[in-house]
Motif scaffolding. Sequence first.
Motif, PDB file in Angstrom:
ATOM      1  N   HIS A 311       0.863  -1.184   0.000  1.00  0.00           N
ATOM      2  CA  HIS A 311       0.000   0.000   0.000  1.00  0.00           C
ATOM      3  C   HIS A 311       0.895   1.227   0.000  1.00  0.00           C
ATOM      4  CE1 HIS A 311      -3.615  -2.361   0.922  1.00  0.00           C
ATOM      5  NE2 HIS A 311      -2.908  -2.984   1.842  1.00  0.00           N
ATOM      6  N   GLU A 315      -1.618   5.975   2.266  1.00  0.00           N
ATOM      7  CA  GLU A 315      -2.677   5.118   2.798  1.00  0.00           C
ATOM      8  C   GLU A 315      -2.316   4.604   4.184  1.00  0.00           C
ATOM      9  OE1 GLU A 315      -4.763   2.603  -0.659  1.00  0.00           O
ATOM     10  OE2 GLU A 315      -2.574   2.461  -0.678  1.00  0.00           O
ATOM     11  N   SER A 323      -6.149   2.427   8.510  1.00  0.00           N
ATOM     12  CA  SER A 323      -5.090   2.026   7.589  1.00  0.00           C
ATOM     13  C   SER A 323      -5.387   0.666   6.970  1.00  0.00           C
ATOM     14  CB  SER A 323      -3.759   1.956   8.332  1.00  0.00           C
ATOM     15  OG  SER A 323      -2.759   1.354   7.540  1.00  0.00           O
TER      16      SER A 323
END
Length: 447
Positions: A311, A315, A323
């Motif tokens: 990710h 993010e 998260s």
Amino acid sequence: MHYDLIVKNGFLVSPEECVRGDIAVKDGKIAKIKDIDPADTAKEIYDAEGKHVFPGIIDAHVHFRDPGLTEKEDFETGSVAAAMGGITLAADMPNVIPATSTPDLLREKIKIAKEKSCIDFALFSLLTNDNLGEMKALKECGALGFKVFFGTSTGSLACPSMDMLAKQMDESARLGMRIGFHCETNEINDNFTSIAKNECEIPDGFWLDYARPVISEVNAIKVIASLAQESGIKIHIHHVTSYDGAMLCSEAREHGIDLTAETCPHYLLFDSENFTHKVLPPIRDETHRDGLWESIGNGIIDMIASDHAPHSQAEKAVTTWESPAGLCGTETLVPLLLNEVNSGKLGINDFVRLTSENPAKIWGIYPQKGCLKPGADADLTIADMNMKKTLCASELHSKCKTTPYDGMEVTGVPVCTIVRGEFVMKDCKFSGKKGFGKLVSPQFPSH
């Protein structure tokens, strides 16, 4: 005899032995090992003096995010990262957009991977409430296996209803296919997450272990094993996190269930007291970490995979509750485990069993993959067991570079990745090309 490639003077490692020898390659296959005639020639000769030659390492659990989430990763960047980590084949999960759950979507994903991947690849297909009738076609299209998110992880892919899952397990048994399970229980997670958010003061590092407790994993494995006993299916438990879960896997086998189990480096190298990255299922305490190592030693855990799930930093920068879960892992899988070999925690033959032979056998691609035998694909991972390296997030080849291993020093580094006789990484430099990778499918017969 004239070959395409000879790898000479290396230490050839299998689950049974480590012996000095040579490997000759012809037309992408291993043609001869150990006793190569000194008069034999080749287009290319690679001197592996002082290095260890493993059957190509398989990362049987990656999320390359393609299609639909390619801002995080795609088959090109993911496969390059894997190759630079000594991986010759990666098995990709189906939770992309749209999820890989129909023959048409699987064919489209195969097309994307063929155009982009620099290493061989395999693809899982998702089981949903709506695709029971398409399971045979998914097998025929080349699915490696089926995947069920028994509890939700990142995203909201739902488990099929219990009656539908029972039918799908019967059908999978008939097809000879194996189903892999993400084992968590949503109702348990929801209850404990609510408590964790609203009522408890939990020490740093322990909140996620509390919010998604071991009993969530244990309950899921119990239910799945019960269903499997009825159907006679082959099942696989992905990313086992706890000693309790491992013991349940062992008990299921004692009852005749064809069950295999996997864990990941982060569950073996960290505990909830010293881990700040969010992964699901979560990192447990030291007792479970030690129990997983014990389960590797006694053969309960069959394989180690990365669960590579990148990710972006943006993010991951939000609150822990918001998260997404996941970390980069495919490029660091091999050096982390070789470091454990050098430390004495893991046997070098067990390393091959856990990362090459067993993944190939479990998913039905052995002996095409996973061994150093004449006739097998010439997939080789060559490592310098004396080389030292500091793992660095900024040097990872993935699009996103979220890793808990930044700054970790390791001894034992993959230096060459050879796929079907072709160098994809040579002496720590990328030498592959996108579009070289091929789909690898299981050879499970239908019953």
